[in-house]
Scaffold this motif. Structure first.
Motif, PDB file in Angstrom:
ATOM      1  N   ARG A  25      21.732 -11.732  -4.117  1.00 33.15           N
ATOM      2  CA  ARG A  25      21.790 -13.536  -5.207  1.00 33.15           C
ATOM      3  C   ARG A  25      20.833 -14.223  -4.613  1.00 33.15           C
ATOM      4  NH1 ARG A  25      26.371 -13.858  -9.562  1.00 33.15           N
ATOM      5  NH2 ARG A  25      25.082 -15.260 -10.001  1.00 33.15           N
ATOM      6  N   GLN A  28      17.234 -13.944  -4.591  1.00 28.81           N
ATOM      7  CA  GLN A  28      16.701 -14.601  -5.346  1.00 28.81           C
ATOM      8  C   GLN A  28      16.229 -15.660  -5.583  1.00 28.81           C
ATOM      9  OE1 GLN A  28      18.420 -13.001  -8.979  1.00 28.81           O
ATOM     10  NE2 GLN A  28      16.953 -13.519 -10.016  1.00 28.81           N
ATOM     11  N   ALA A  29      17.890 -16.319  -5.490  1.00 31.86           N
ATOM     12  CA  ALA A  29      17.384 -18.092  -5.340  1.00 31.86           C
ATOM     13  C   ALA A  29      16.890 -18.166  -5.041  1.00 31.86           C
ATOM     14  CB  ALA A  29      18.781 -18.600  -4.703  1.00 31.86           C
ATOM     15  N   ARG A  31      13.224 -16.739  -2.932  1.00 34.73           N
ATOM     16  CA  ARG A  31      12.750 -16.962  -3.827  1.00 34.73           C
ATOM     17  C   ARG A  31      12.553 -17.756  -4.649  1.00 34.73           C
ATOM     18  NH1 ARG A  31      14.444 -11.509  -2.898  1.00 34.73           N
ATOM     19  NH2 ARG A  31      15.135 -11.226  -5.408  1.00 34.73           N
ATOM     20  N   GLU A  32      13.277 -18.044  -5.303  1.00 37.04           N
ATOM     21  CA  GLU A  32      13.177 -18.796  -6.599  1.00 37.04           C
ATOM     22  C   GLU A  32      12.585 -20.546  -6.209  1.00 37.04           C
ATOM     23  OE1 GLU A  32      15.972 -19.036  -9.453  1.00 37.04           O
ATOM     24  OE2 GLU A  32      15.863 -16.753 -10.356  1.00 37.04           O
ATOM     25  N   CYS A  33      13.285 -20.693  -5.569  1.00 38.15           N
ATOM     26  CA  CYS A  33      13.046 -22.170  -4.825  1.00 38.15           C
ATOM     27  C   CYS A  33      12.042 -22.739  -4.256  1.00 38.15           C
ATOM     28  CB  CYS A  33      14.488 -22.630  -4.075  1.00 38.15           C
ATOM     29  SG  CYS A  33      15.621 -22.837  -4.560  1.00 38.15           S
ATOM     30  N   ASP A  35       9.120 -20.769  -4.873  1.00 38.09           N
ATOM     31  CA  ASP A  35       8.096 -20.455  -5.938  1.00 38.09           C
ATOM     32  C   ASP A  35       7.861 -22.305  -6.123  1.00 38.09           C
ATOM     33  OD1 ASP A  35       8.326 -17.978  -5.250  1.00 38.09           O
ATOM     34  OD2 ASP A  35       9.042 -17.333  -6.794  1.00 38.09           O
ATOM     35  N   SER A  36       8.924 -22.439  -6.597  1.00 34.25           N
ATOM     36  CA  SER A  36       9.033 -23.928  -7.552  1.00 34.25           C
ATOM     37  C   SER A  36       8.740 -24.846  -6.862  1.00 34.25           C
ATOM     38  CB  SER A  36       9.606 -24.302  -8.448  1.00 34.25           C
ATOM     39  OG  SER A  36       9.603 -25.376  -8.955  1.00 34.25           O
TER      40      SER A  36
END
Length: 73
Positions: A25, A28-29, A31-33, A35-36
């Motif tokens: 998890r 994943q967080a 990667r999401e950070c 990406d944006s």
């Protein structure tokens, strides 16, 4: 801003959680950070971390005049 993975895993282990699940998890967080980024979407990030404020950052501060005027009356 995310806590470091070792900090997250320490909390997970202290609480009896599944370390592998929480590591996934956390990854994943991250990667999401990544990406944006603020530069991509044009958002102004008000929290500067440990960076100091400069005179050119005065646009980030507003409302003090109104607040102090209200209190001084």
């Amino acid at each position: 801003m995310l806590p470091t993975l070792p900090v997250v895993l320490a909390y997970v282990r202290a609480c009896g959680g599944d370390a592998a699940r929480w590591e996934a998890r956390w990854q994943q967080a991250v990667r999401e950070c990544a990406d944006s980024t603020p530069e991509e979407d044009g958002a102004l990030v008000p929290y500067r971390g440990l960076a100091r404020f400069e005179p050119g950052d005065s646009h980030l501060f507003f409302g003090r005049e109104q607040l102090t005027a209200t209190w001084s009356t």
